[in-house]
Design a protein around this motif. Sequence first.
Motif, PDB file in Angstrom:
ATOM      1  N   ILE A  16       0.936  -0.947   0.061  1.00  0.00           N
ATOM      2  CA  ILE A  16       0.033  -0.024   0.005  1.00  0.00           C
ATOM      3  C   ILE A  16       0.900   1.277  -0.002  1.00  0.00           C
ATOM      4  CG2 ILE A  16      -1.809   1.200   0.916  1.00  0.00           C
ATOM      5  CD1 ILE A  16      -2.798  -1.396   2.412  1.00  0.00           C
ATOM      6  N   ARG A  17       0.791   1.953  -0.939  1.00  0.00           N
ATOM      7  CA  ARG A  17       1.676   3.213  -1.056  1.00  0.00           C
ATOM      8  C   ARG A  17       0.583   4.559  -0.864  1.00  0.00           C
ATOM      9  NH1 ARG A  17       6.646   2.945  -3.716  1.00  0.00           N
ATOM     10  NH2 ARG A  17       7.102   0.859  -4.315  1.00  0.00           N
ATOM     11  N   LEU A  18       0.929   5.214  -0.138  1.00  0.00           N
ATOM     12  CA  LEU A  18       0.385   6.642   0.344  1.00  0.00           C
ATOM     13  C   LEU A  18       0.689   7.356  -1.063  1.00  0.00           C
ATOM     14  CD1 LEU A  18       0.901   7.241   3.679  1.00  0.00           C
ATOM     15  CD2 LEU A  18      -0.937   5.969   2.860  1.00  0.00           C
ATOM     16  N   ASN A  19      -0.342   8.024  -1.931  1.00  0.00           N
ATOM     17  CA  ASN A  19      -0.015   8.340  -3.162  1.00  0.00           C
ATOM     18  C   ASN A  19      -0.486   9.871  -3.472  1.00  0.00           C
ATOM     19  OD1 ASN A  19       0.873   8.092  -5.822  1.00  0.00           O
ATOM     20  ND2 ASN A  19      -0.754   6.985  -6.556  1.00  0.00           N
ATOM     21  N   ARG A  20      -0.110  10.682  -2.585  1.00  0.00           N
ATOM     22  CA  ARG A  20      -0.130  12.332  -3.083  1.00  0.00           C
ATOM     23  C   ARG A  20       1.066  12.941  -3.065  1.00  0.00           C
ATOM     24  NH1 ARG A  20      -3.419  15.621   0.361  1.00  0.00           N
ATOM     25  NH2 ARG A  20      -4.208  16.697  -1.398  1.00  0.00           N
TER      26      ARG A  20
END
Length: 298
Positions: A16-20
């Motif tokens: 899971i990548r935090l993607n902002r």
Amino acid sequence: MYNTISYEIEQSVLTIRLNRPDNMNAFTVEMANELIDAFSRANDSDEVKAIVVTGNGKAFCAGMDLSQADNGFETDNVFGLNEALNPSIAELGEKLNSPEYLDGVRDTGGRVTLAIYNCNKPVIAAINGAAVGIGATMTCAMDIRLASDKAKIGFVFNKIGITPEACSTWFLPRIVGISQALEWCYSGDIIGADEAKDARFVKSVLPADELLDAAYSIARKIVQHSPVAIALTRQMMYKNSALPHPVDAHIVDSLAMLHVSRNDGKEGVQSFLEKRKPDFSQRVSQDMPDFFAKWKET
């Protein structure tokens, strides 16, 4: 499927990548809801046996996006809360999942960490950069934390006039001790990766280009084992360590041991005697012990 995170499975390991990345992966209500969905989805999937969480770009998560204050309520609360509500502890406890309190009172970070806590899959944090506020506290609910040598961690709540959130007052003292937890929160200081390691908040500090490989190395060891035994171990360690007397843990340990000894435990012992790799057949989705569901809710 998601706007603020990515969800990728490879060889039984979910990343899971935090993607902002353009916003240093700053946390939003949308990200909270997507993370809750992702951990619930992983919990229900036998394809996922371990989870690695990291950030896309230079930051892990720079905290709550304080620029997003539009919450739809009469008051403009940057944390998305409804200032018109003022429930008691008992009232909130009774109506925890009612729509009014779910959206208007409950801390979004806490909803995320509870989803992590309730997950049956081991969770490894690969803290690749800045992890501040919720960026730090969400990792407290993860089982193993690794940090890049570029990581900066901060429990900065008191500095901006608010209190710790995301259930961190439950998790953080268990990780680093109450005195260290209080000092970090009182001061709001940004601490480096080495200080976090010295306090045992992170397991190890690695060069940025080695961080994910180290996280995946741990995950790959985990996925070789019985997923039912791993799931039980995760929940037993968290829940039993908070019980008032060891006999309470003994009861749960006994029931868990009885269950696994009938199933994957037999295969594990036989494979050990035959000097071969075990072939565990039990699945978390359908082979957990009868006591588990009720006990997990307590």
